[in-house]
Enzyme design. Structure first.
Site, PDB file in Angstrom:
ATOM      1  N   ASN A   1       0.829  -1.075   0.060  1.00 48.43           N
ATOM      2  CA  ASN A   1      -0.026  -0.063   0.127  1.00 48.43           C
ATOM      3  C   ASN A   1       0.841   1.217  -0.142  1.00 48.43           C
ATOM      4  O   ASN A   1       1.451   1.466   1.183  1.00 48.43           O
ATOM      5  CB  ASN A   1      -0.704   0.105   1.271  1.00 48.43           C
ATOM      6  CG  ASN A   1      -1.734   1.255   1.309  1.00 48.43           C
ATOM      7  OD1 ASN A   1      -1.742   2.142   0.219  1.00 48.43           O
ATOM      8  ND2 ASN A   1      -2.427   1.543   2.623  1.00 48.43           N
ATOM      9  N   TRP A   2       0.981   1.708  -1.245  1.00 55.17           N
ATOM     10  CA  TRP A   2       2.316   2.839  -1.242  1.00 55.17           C
ATOM     11  C   TRP A   2       1.564   4.298  -0.671  1.00 55.17           C
ATOM     12  O   TRP A   2       2.247   5.318  -0.903  1.00 55.17           O
ATOM     13  CB  TRP A   2       2.583   3.026  -2.797  1.00 55.17           C
ATOM     14  CG  TRP A   2       3.532   1.921  -3.176  1.00 55.17           C
ATOM     15  CD1 TRP A   2       4.148   0.970  -2.335  1.00 55.17           C
ATOM     16  CD2 TRP A   2       4.321   1.701  -4.518  1.00 55.17           C
ATOM     17  NE1 TRP A   2       4.987   0.193  -3.139  1.00 55.17           N
ATOM     18  CE2 TRP A   2       5.010   0.851  -4.417  1.00 55.17           C
ATOM     19  CE3 TRP A   2       4.056   2.455  -5.658  1.00 55.17           C
ATOM     20  CZ2 TRP A   2       5.899   0.484  -5.534  1.00 55.17           C
ATOM     21  CZ3 TRP A   2       5.000   2.267  -6.761  1.00 55.17           C
ATOM     22  CH2 TRP A   2       5.821   1.250  -6.579  1.00 55.17           C
ATOM     23  N   LYS A   3       0.126   4.219  -0.488  1.00 54.15           N
ATOM     24  CA  LYS A   3      -0.322   5.424   0.094  1.00 54.15           C
ATOM     25  C   LYS A   3      -0.123   6.805  -0.750  1.00 54.15           C
ATOM     26  O   LYS A   3       0.127   6.630  -1.777  1.00 54.15           O
ATOM     27  CB  LYS A   3       0.267   5.706   1.477  1.00 54.15           C
ATOM     28  CG  LYS A   3      -0.153   4.348   2.402  1.00 54.15           C
ATOM     29  CD  LYS A   3      -0.143   4.670   3.871  1.00 54.15           C
ATOM     30  CE  LYS A   3      -0.390   3.364   4.728  1.00 54.15           C
ATOM     31  NZ  LYS A   3      -0.331   3.573   6.123  1.00 54.15           N
TER      32      LYS A   3
ATOM     33  N   HIS B   1      -9.750   1.339   4.437  1.00 47.15           N
ATOM     34  CA  HIS B   1      -8.534   1.575   5.370  1.00 47.15           C
ATOM     35  C   HIS B   1      -8.691   2.511   6.178  1.00 47.15           C
ATOM     36  O   HIS B   1      -9.305   3.580   6.002  1.00 47.15           O
ATOM     37  CB  HIS B   1      -7.534   2.159   4.173  1.00 47.15           C
ATOM     38  CG  HIS B   1      -6.117   1.940   4.962  1.00 47.15           C
ATOM     39  ND1 HIS B   1      -5.677   3.093   5.744  1.00 47.15           N
ATOM     40  CD2 HIS B   1      -5.019   1.148   4.916  1.00 47.15           C
ATOM     41  CE1 HIS B   1      -4.365   2.829   6.286  1.00 47.15           C
ATOM     42  NE2 HIS B   1      -3.960   1.725   5.750  1.00 47.15           N
TER      43      HIS B   1
ATOM     44  N   GLU C   1      -7.301   5.094   7.362  1.00 44.74           N
ATOM     45  CA  GLU C   1      -6.771   6.400   6.914  1.00 44.74           C
ATOM     46  C   GLU C   1      -7.844   6.909   6.007  1.00 44.74           C
ATOM     47  O   GLU C   1      -8.217   7.922   5.963  1.00 44.74           O
ATOM     48  CB  GLU C   1      -5.394   6.153   6.004  1.00 44.74           C
ATOM     49  CG  GLU C   1      -4.271   6.336   7.158  1.00 44.74           C
ATOM     50  CD  GLU C   1      -2.947   5.791   6.517  1.00 44.74           C
ATOM     51  OE1 GLU C   1      -3.101   5.755   5.433  1.00 44.74           O
ATOM     52  OE2 GLU C   1      -2.056   5.425   7.313  1.00 44.74           O
TER      53      GLU C   1
ATOM     54  N   GLU D   1      -5.632  -4.564  10.563  1.00 46.25           N
ATOM     55  CA  GLU D   1      -4.743  -3.519  10.684  1.00 46.25           C
ATOM     56  C   GLU D   1      -5.154  -2.579  12.098  1.00 46.25           C
ATOM     57  O   GLU D   1      -6.030  -1.864  11.935  1.00 46.25           O
ATOM     58  CB  GLU D   1      -4.822  -2.525   9.437  1.00 46.25           C
ATOM     59  CG  GLU D   1      -4.224  -3.076   8.384  1.00 46.25           C
ATOM     60  CD  GLU D   1      -3.753  -2.173   7.435  1.00 46.25           C
ATOM     61  OE1 GLU D   1      -2.621  -2.457   6.869  1.00 46.25           O
ATOM     62  OE2 GLU D   1      -4.372  -1.370   7.102  1.00 46.25           O
TER      63      GLU D   1
ATOM     64  N   GLY E   1       1.737   2.889  10.687  1.00 51.29           N
ATOM     65  CA  GLY E   1       2.690   4.051  10.595  1.00 51.29           C
ATOM     66  C   GLY E   1       3.454   4.447  11.687  1.00 51.29           C
ATOM     67  O   GLY E   1       4.186   5.390  11.572  1.00 51.29           O
TER      68      GLY E   1
ATOM     69  N   SER F   1       2.930  -1.455  10.563  1.00 49.90           N
ATOM     70  CA  SER F   1       4.282  -1.355  10.880  1.00 49.90           C
ATOM     71  C   SER F   1       5.089  -2.831  10.517  1.00 49.90           C
ATOM     72  O   SER F   1       6.025  -3.012  11.059  1.00 49.90           O
ATOM     73  CB  SER F   1       4.653  -0.987  12.285  1.00 49.90           C
ATOM     74  OG  SER F   1       4.361   0.305  12.364  1.00 49.90           O
TER      75      SER F   1
ATOM     76  N   GLY G   1       2.665  -0.849   4.532  1.00 48.66           N
ATOM     77  CA  GLY G   1       2.695   0.637   3.955  1.00 48.66           C
ATOM     78  C   GLY G   1       4.076   0.902   3.500  1.00 48.66           C
ATOM     79  O   GLY G   1       4.663   0.820   2.867  1.00 48.66           O
TER      80      GLY G   1
HETATM   81  P1  PGA Z   1       2.479   0.793   7.756  1.00 41.62           P
HETATM   82  O1  PGA Z   1       0.932   0.903   7.053  1.00 41.62           O
HETATM   83  O2  PGA Z   1       3.175  -0.624   7.115  1.00 41.62           O
HETATM   84  O3  PGA Z   1       3.172   1.905   7.093  1.00 41.62           O
HETATM   85  O4  PGA Z   1       2.202   0.820   8.966  1.00 41.62           O
HETATM   86  C1  PGA Z   1       0.210  -0.425   6.756  1.00 41.62           C
HETATM   87  C2  PGA Z   1      -1.156   0.002   6.031  1.00 41.62           C
HETATM   88  O5  PGA Z   1      -1.497   1.139   6.618  1.00 41.62           O
HETATM   89  O6  PGA Z   1      -1.664  -0.478   5.189  1.00 41.62           O
END
Ligand code: PGA
Length: 260
Positions: free
Chosen positions: A9-11, A95, A97, A178, A184, A223, A244
């Protein structure tokens, strides 16, 4: 046997054409001899360049989000039909976010309502994605306050139940556990606890779909990095990871793909 899945997930980590193409090519190269299925979800403007960069490799394309209507007067939305048409196979839905539930405080409290995904919109998106033949990666997870209050099991069960409402066939569906506080933050979930929650998710899905639930892949996300991936993958219920930050560069995501 459930085939392991590693989804990047490159966000908004890779934001130029050059880095999207470069990192996608790097991952495509390293995925050639991977044991697991590999998916890259770039931000929307780079779906087509990334698709071209991974052509001829086993890497699949995924989007980070989708709208629930296929067509119409909906400015700035992304049609599931369009994603399917350009060659996306997967789409991340729900997600944290997009639900306005952030693991790190990078968005001001008063702006959080901008991220207005709800259990209901998640469900609508899952239904339309399935209708057009996209595979949803449905994200569920609790905030730190919900965990402190001991409510994580209840919240996650509810999110799963709502996301799968009126779904007739589980085929193609992936769920990602998640925990919001792990996203993050560098603070990952204890793999044993991730295993327990993923087992709970599978039991919940079993209530609706019976033994079919045993074929569905459930990922851990939050993470994940090259150092901790193996400790999750050795757990019985964990079928892969949604990654991410550590997925945005080919160098670190390749180590995750080849964690064995
Ligand atoms: P992260 O994000 O690996 O940066 O914690 C994972 C995600 O939100 O899919």
């Amino acid at each position: 046997m459930r085939k392991e899945l590693m989804a990047a997930n490159w966000k908004l980590y890779n934001v130029t054409l050059e880095e999207n193409v470069k990192e996608a090519k790097g991952i495509a190269e390293s995925a050639k001899d991977a044991d697991c299925e590999v998916v890259i979800c770039p931000s929307a403007p780079f779906l087509i360049p990334v698709k071209e960069a991974i052509a001829g490799s086993p890497v699949k394309l995924g989007a980070q989000g989708v709208f629930w209507e296929e067509k119409g007067g909906f400015t700035a939305q992304i049609s599931p039909q369009s994603l399917k048409d350009i060659g996306c196979e997967y789409v991340i839905i729900g997600h944290s976010e997009t639900r306005g539930r952030f693991g790190v405080g990078s968005v001001k409290e008063e702006l959080l309502s901008y991220f207005s995904e709800t259990d209901e919109t998640v469900n609508l998106k899952v239904l339309t994605a399935l209708k057009v033949g996209l595979k949803p990666i449905i994200c569920v997870g609790e905030t730190i306050n919900e965990r402190k209050a001991g409510k994580q099991d209840e919240i996650i069960s509810y999110q799963v139940e709502m996301a799968l409402r009126n779904v007739e066939d589980l085929d193609g569906i992936v769920i990602a556990y998640e925990p919001v506080w792990a996203i993050g933050t560098g603070e990952f979930c204890d793999p044993e606890e991730a295993n327990r929650i993923i087992g709970l998710i599978r039991n919940k899905v079993r209530e609706q779909f019976g033994e079919k639930a045993d074929e569905m892949r459930i990922l851990y996300g939050g993470s994940v990095d090259p150092n901790n991936i193996a400790s999750f993958m050795e757990k019985e219920e964990v079928d892969g990871a949604l990654v991410g930050r550590a997925s945005a560069k080919a160098e670190s995501f390749s180590k995750i793909i080849h964690y064995k």
